[in-house]
Design a protein around this motif. Sequence first.
Motif: not given
Length: 228
Positions: A53-58, A86-88
């Motif tokens: 999920g690193s890209t999604a969070l960015r 880190s709520a998105v």
Amino acid sequence: MTTANDARFWDRIARKYARDAIADQGGYERTLERTRALLSPDDEVLELGCGTGSTALRLAGDVQGYLATDLSAAMIAIAGEKLSASAVPTLAFQIATAESSLLEAGSFSAVLGFNYLHMVRDLAGTLDRIHTLLAPGGLFISKTPCLGDMNPLLGLVLLPGMRAIGKAPFVSVFRQTELCRQISAAGFEILATENHATRGNDRRPFIVARKSGQGSGPLSTRPLSVTS
């Protein structure tokens, strides 16, 4: 190996995968920058093969909705942990593949697939499904290792041997020319191909393609800034 075997492979290495550093951080940042420039605040985005999920969070904070999917339950579990920290609010993670019945036809304005297409077992079928999932004029944005343009021993010897002993998942070997041909054959207009590498001899083209042949849908005239 089957898709279930692939899922078990990624489940097994998920924690190590999450700890590994990105090999070309500069190239990755350029990919994020270019992708963000192609997305709009009202977009509904689907990411396939999202890993941890690193890209999604960015990217998710810049769009209306972002659904990030992966076939590995362990990868999605780690992604969920990151999201909790880190709520998105626009982002959701889901165990799914492109073929999942959970995904509705025509419901996404953009589909993303980074380091993904070489891992699918039916490239033509997956591209057809992505075309179906997109709204008219929607974008398919991908960055794919083209192993056929790299060391030929990878496809002929190394990968088959590693798969045979459970040390690698299914991986397709194709050239960039073949990948572009398949994307076009699935009904996409290729708008741009770029090389985002900042180190080494990168063979992972960043490709921007638009769903075509569907009339003048609401996204077909969206402003784009792309280069070949």
